[in-house]
Write a protein that holds these residues in place. Structure first.
Motif, PDB file in Angstrom:
ATOM      1  N   ILE A   4       0.854  -1.193   0.000  1.00  0.00           N
ATOM      2  CA  ILE A   4       0.000   0.000   0.000  1.00  0.00           C
ATOM      3  C   ILE A   4       0.889   1.241   0.000  1.00  0.00           C
ATOM      4  O   ILE A   4       1.856   1.330   0.753  1.00  0.00           O
ATOM      5  N   LYS A   6       0.748   5.691  -0.186  1.00  0.00           N
ATOM      6  CA  LYS A   6      -0.044   6.907  -0.128  1.00  0.00           C
ATOM      7  C   LYS A   6       0.810   8.093  -0.552  1.00  0.00           C
ATOM      8  O   LYS A   6       2.048   8.012  -0.588  1.00  0.00           O
ATOM      9  N   ILE A  19      -5.164   0.646   4.573  1.00  0.00           N
ATOM     10  CA  ILE A  19      -5.942   0.922   3.372  1.00  0.00           C
ATOM     11  C   ILE A  19      -6.931   2.037   3.707  1.00  0.00           C
ATOM     12  O   ILE A  19      -7.839   1.859   4.511  1.00  0.00           O
ATOM     13  N   THR A  21      -8.703   6.014   2.049  1.00  0.00           N
ATOM     14  CA  THR A  21      -9.087   6.708   0.830  1.00  0.00           C
ATOM     15  C   THR A  21      -7.867   7.394   0.199  1.00  0.00           C
ATOM     16  O   THR A  21      -7.073   8.031   0.887  1.00  0.00           O
ATOM     17  N   GLY A  22      -7.754   7.228  -1.115  1.00  0.00           N
ATOM     18  CA  GLY A  22      -6.696   7.905  -1.853  1.00  0.00           C
ATOM     19  C   GLY A  22      -5.365   7.178  -1.864  1.00  0.00           C
ATOM     20  O   GLY A  22      -4.336   7.800  -2.152  1.00  0.00           O
ATOM     21  N   VAL A  23      -5.356   5.868  -1.609  1.00  0.00           N
ATOM     22  CA  VAL A  23      -4.098   5.126  -1.637  1.00  0.00           C
ATOM     23  C   VAL A  23      -4.000   4.325  -2.939  1.00  0.00           C
ATOM     24  O   VAL A  23      -4.974   4.129  -3.662  1.00  0.00           O
ATOM     25  N   TRP A  24      -2.795   3.876  -3.204  1.00  0.00           N
ATOM     26  CA  TRP A  24      -2.541   2.960  -4.322  1.00  0.00           C
ATOM     27  C   TRP A  24      -2.125   1.621  -3.728  1.00  0.00           C
ATOM     28  O   TRP A  24      -1.220   1.542  -2.919  1.00  0.00           O
ATOM     29  N   THR A  42     -12.014  -2.141  -0.083  1.00  0.00           N
ATOM     30  CA  THR A  42     -11.983  -1.210  -1.219  1.00  0.00           C
ATOM     31  C   THR A  42     -13.273  -1.199  -2.022  1.00  0.00           C
ATOM     32  O   THR A  42     -13.516  -0.267  -2.786  1.00  0.00           O
ATOM     33  N   LYS A 100     -12.728   4.478  -3.544  1.00  0.00           N
ATOM     34  CA  LYS A 100     -11.825   4.685  -2.407  1.00  0.00           C
ATOM     35  C   LYS A 100     -10.351   4.764  -2.802  1.00  0.00           C
ATOM     36  O   LYS A 100      -9.579   5.527  -2.213  1.00  0.00           O
ATOM     37  N   CYS A 101      -9.955   3.972  -3.797  1.00  0.00           N
ATOM     38  CA  CYS A 101      -8.522   3.887  -4.100  1.00  0.00           C
ATOM     39  C   CYS A 101      -8.302   3.383  -5.521  1.00  0.00           C
ATOM     40  O   CYS A 101      -9.253   3.140  -6.276  1.00  0.00           O
ATOM     41  N   ARG A 127      -4.275   9.937  -5.053  1.00  0.00           N
ATOM     42  CA  ARG A 127      -5.547  10.557  -4.675  1.00  0.00           C
ATOM     43  C   ARG A 127      -6.343  10.950  -5.919  1.00  0.00           C
ATOM     44  O   ARG A 127      -7.571  11.042  -5.871  1.00  0.00           O
ATOM     45  N   ALA A 129      -7.300   9.360  -8.871  1.00  0.00           N
ATOM     46  CA  ALA A 129      -7.260   7.964  -9.300  1.00  0.00           C
ATOM     47  C   ALA A 129      -7.102   7.810 -10.811  1.00  0.00           C
ATOM     48  O   ALA A 129      -6.224   7.082 -11.276  1.00  0.00           O
TER      49      ALA A 129
END
Length: 313
Positions: A4, A6, A19, A21-24, A42, A100-101, A127, A129
């Motif tokens: 994960i 961010k 995990i 919001t805005g993560v890869w 997710t 979310k991601c 963030r 996406a």
């Protein structure tokens, strides 16, 4: 395996364990437990996760209304090492965008993902996406051009070697290059369809900047397609040329051997005649064996001169 990332202040990303919001989330060959965790945290559909793990899945775009999630499967090139040659193949890269991601799924560790994870793309911000998804696609398209340049360099080296000597190793090398180009052309063609579907009707409600970025990806994809087609045409012409050279060389060798076989047959015929128990000219003289050799040599020389004039050897 789930990794994960961010956004990090100052650009790039940094690894995290949560995990949010805005993560890869970079996923490599996840097991059932990891897939369940992804679905729960997710909102990614299970089908999307399974599609990304299918090595035979073709490039395509799919949108799920129920979860408001998008799936982009994009073929990417990877090196392939064999005993005979070094070539390339293509594998699917799945990019899933949820509310979310953003998730990337593949069956093996890919250096391109490490390129993003190490912060070598400062503008990469998970963030945003869809912009991040397009950055993945852009780098994949650029990697085609990089590998195609390497292929062209390898082709030139093999051609230079073939001009000096025709060996199986070089021919196997050309075969590996041609196979790589076929993979590239097929994947680039399906990738173009994906890009057209993303831009057609703007189903993802992309803003103007994202649409421009999508156009840039399309241009890179088109350049790679044209470059692959040109390289493939050159390879085909090169293979045809060396096939003709090999055939000509073989014809020359067969002509040479046939001519010498005929010339060497003459002494055998002459000696056979004088070996018969019949009356022949000069057979009773003391120098008959010298005369026999002389007749054989004269006839062989006459034939040899005639073959030489006709360029049989």
């Amino acid at each position: 395996m789930l990794t994960i990332y961010k956004h990090r202040n100052g650009g790039g990303v940094m690894q995290t364990n949560k995990i949010e919001t805005g993560v890869w989330i970079n996923v490599v060959a996840p097991d059932q437990k990891e897939r369940a965790e992804l679905m729960a945290q997710t909102g990614a559909p299970e089908d999307f996760l399974l599609y990304g793990l299918d090595p035979d899945e073709g490039a395509r775009f799919e949108y799920d209304d129920d979860t408001d999630s998008s799936l982009i499967i994009y073929d990417m090139p990877v090196p392939q090492r064999t005993e005979r040659s070094n070539g390339y193949e293509t594998i699917p890269l799945a990019v899933i965008v949820t509310k979310k991601c953003i998730i990337t799924i593949h069956t093996e560790d890919i250096p391109l993902m490490q390129y993003f994870a190490e912060g070598k793309v400062p503008s990469f911000d998970p963030r945003n996406a869809y912009h991040s998804a397009f950055q993945f696609l852009y780098q994949v398209s650029v990697s085609y051009l990089t590998y195609l340049r390497d292929i062209n360099k390898a082709r030139v080296q093999i051609e230079n070697k073939l001009q000096r000597t025709l060996r199986n190793d070089e021919l196997y090398g050309l075969m590996g290059i041609q196979r790589s180009l076929v993979y590239f052309m097929m994947s680039l063609r399906t990738n173009r369809i994906v890009l057209d579907n993303l831009g057609r009707g703007n189903v993802l409600h992309l803003n103007e900047e994202e649409l421009d970025y999508l156009d840039d990806i399309t241009i890179e994809n088109q350049q790679a397609t044209e470059m692959a087609q040109i390289s493939n045409s050159i390879i085909r012409e090169t293979a045809d040329t060396y096939s003709s050279v090999i055939n000509n060389n073989m014809n020359g060798v067969m002509k040479f051997l046939t001519s010498y076989s005929i010339i060497l047959t003459i002494p055998t015929l002459v000696f056979s005649f004088y070996g018969m128990n019949v009356e022949l000219p000069f057979a009773g003289t003391h120098w008959s064996w010298v005369i026999t050799i002389g007749i054989s040599v004269i006839i062989a020389l006459v034939l040899g001169i005639q073959f030489w004039r006709n360029k049989f050897f």
